[in-house]
Design a protein around this motif. Structure first.
Motif, PDB file in Angstrom:
ATOM      1  N   SER A  21       0.827  -1.208   0.000  1.00  0.00           N
ATOM      2  CA  SER A  21       0.000   0.000   0.000  1.00  0.00           C
ATOM      3  C   SER A  21       0.860   1.256   0.000  1.00  0.00           C
ATOM      4  O   SER A  21       0.586   2.210  -0.727  1.00  0.00           O
ATOM      5  CB  SER A  21      -0.930   0.018   1.214  1.00  0.00           C
ATOM      6  N   ALA A  22       1.908   1.251   0.805  1.00  0.00           N
ATOM      7  CA  ALA A  22       2.812   2.403   0.847  1.00  0.00           C
ATOM      8  C   ALA A  22       3.516   2.591  -0.498  1.00  0.00           C
ATOM      9  O   ALA A  22       3.622   3.711  -1.000  1.00  0.00           O
ATOM     10  CB  ALA A  22       3.840   2.226   1.966  1.00  0.00           C
ATOM     11  N   LEU A  23       3.955   1.501  -1.095  1.00  0.00           N
ATOM     12  CA  LEU A  23       4.603   1.581  -2.397  1.00  0.00           C
ATOM     13  C   LEU A  23       3.622   2.100  -3.448  1.00  0.00           C
ATOM     14  O   LEU A  23       3.982   2.934  -4.286  1.00  0.00           O
ATOM     15  CB  LEU A  23       5.141   0.211  -2.799  1.00  0.00           C
ATOM     16  N   GLY A  24       2.393   1.653  -3.404  1.00  0.00           N
ATOM     17  CA  GLY A  24       1.372   2.135  -4.333  1.00  0.00           C
ATOM     18  C   GLY A  24       1.148   3.629  -4.193  1.00  0.00           C
ATOM     19  O   GLY A  24       0.991   4.345  -5.192  1.00  0.00           O
ATOM     20  N   ALA A  25       1.142   4.133  -2.956  1.00  0.00           N
ATOM     21  CA  ALA A  25       0.974   5.567  -2.732  1.00  0.00           C
ATOM     22  C   ALA A  25       2.137   6.353  -3.320  1.00  0.00           C
ATOM     23  O   ALA A  25       1.948   7.389  -3.968  1.00  0.00           O
ATOM     24  CB  ALA A  25       0.844   5.847  -1.236  1.00  0.00           C
ATOM     25  N   VAL A  26       3.346   5.875  -3.125  1.00  0.00           N
ATOM     26  CA  VAL A  26       4.532   6.546  -3.673  1.00  0.00           C
ATOM     27  C   VAL A  26       4.476   6.562  -5.201  1.00  0.00           C
ATOM     28  O   VAL A  26       4.727   7.592  -5.835  1.00  0.00           O
ATOM     29  CB  VAL A  26       5.831   5.866  -3.176  1.00  0.00           C
ATOM     30  N   ALA A  71       1.810   6.423  -7.089  1.00  0.00           N
ATOM     31  CA  ALA A  71       0.746   7.336  -7.500  1.00  0.00           C
ATOM     32  C   ALA A  71       1.213   8.790  -7.438  1.00  0.00           C
ATOM     33  O   ALA A  71       0.958   9.574  -8.353  1.00  0.00           O
ATOM     34  CB  ALA A  71      -0.486   7.135  -6.628  1.00  0.00           C
ATOM     35  N   ILE A  72       1.911   9.146  -6.370  1.00  0.00           N
ATOM     36  CA  ILE A  72       2.397  10.516  -6.223  1.00  0.00           C
ATOM     37  C   ILE A  72       3.441  10.833  -7.292  1.00  0.00           C
ATOM     38  O   ILE A  72       3.377  11.884  -7.946  1.00  0.00           O
ATOM     39  CB  ILE A  72       2.961  10.745  -4.805  1.00  0.00           C
ATOM     40  N   LEU A  73       4.376   9.938  -7.492  1.00  0.00           N
ATOM     41  CA  LEU A  73       5.395  10.161  -8.526  1.00  0.00           C
ATOM     42  C   LEU A  73       4.757  10.218  -9.911  1.00  0.00           C
ATOM     43  O   LEU A  73       5.158  11.032 -10.757  1.00  0.00           O
ATOM     44  CB  LEU A  73       6.453   9.060  -8.476  1.00  0.00           C
ATOM     45  N   GLY A  74       3.765   9.384 -10.154  1.00  0.00           N
ATOM     46  CA  GLY A  74       3.068   9.396 -11.431  1.00  0.00           C
ATOM     47  C   GLY A  74       2.381  10.722 -11.696  1.00  0.00           C
ATOM     48  O   GLY A  74       2.352  11.215 -12.822  1.00  0.00           O
ATOM     49  N   ARG A  75       1.839  11.330 -10.648  1.00  0.00           N
ATOM     50  CA  ARG A  75       1.184  12.630 -10.811  1.00  0.00           C
ATOM     51  C   ARG A  75       2.197  13.697 -11.221  1.00  0.00           C
ATOM     52  O   ARG A  75       1.920  14.550 -12.061  1.00  0.00           O
ATOM     53  CB  ARG A  75       0.473  13.023  -9.503  1.00  0.00           C
TER      54      ARG A  75
END
Length: 68
Positions: free
Chosen positions: A49-54, A56-60
């Motif tokens: 979950s933490a990796l997914g959040a990172v 997503a943020i980098l993708g933005r």
């Protein structure tokens, strides 16, 4: 309404993967008890979950279109 989530956010998926790995490890001579398997599954789910959040943020930040 039926809620959906990514596969890597599912504790069931991580629990299944840990159980599979624990079975393979047992064949190789290593042993994990049920409590250790549960803890490992929860830790992997939280890490995913933490990796997914990172991601997503980098993708933005790398996106080519703006948000309105």
């Amino acid at each position: 309404m039926i809620e959906t989530k990514q596969w890597w956010k599912s504790k069931t998926v991580w629990g299944g993967l840990v159980a599979l790995c624990a079975s393979l490890a047992a064949l190789a001579g290593f042993q994990l008890d049920g409590g250790a398997q549960d803890q490992l599954a929860e830790a992997l789910a939280a890490g995913a979950s933490a990796l997914g959040a990172v991601i997503a943020i980098l993708g933005r930040f790398q996106a080519q279109t703006e948000i309105r």
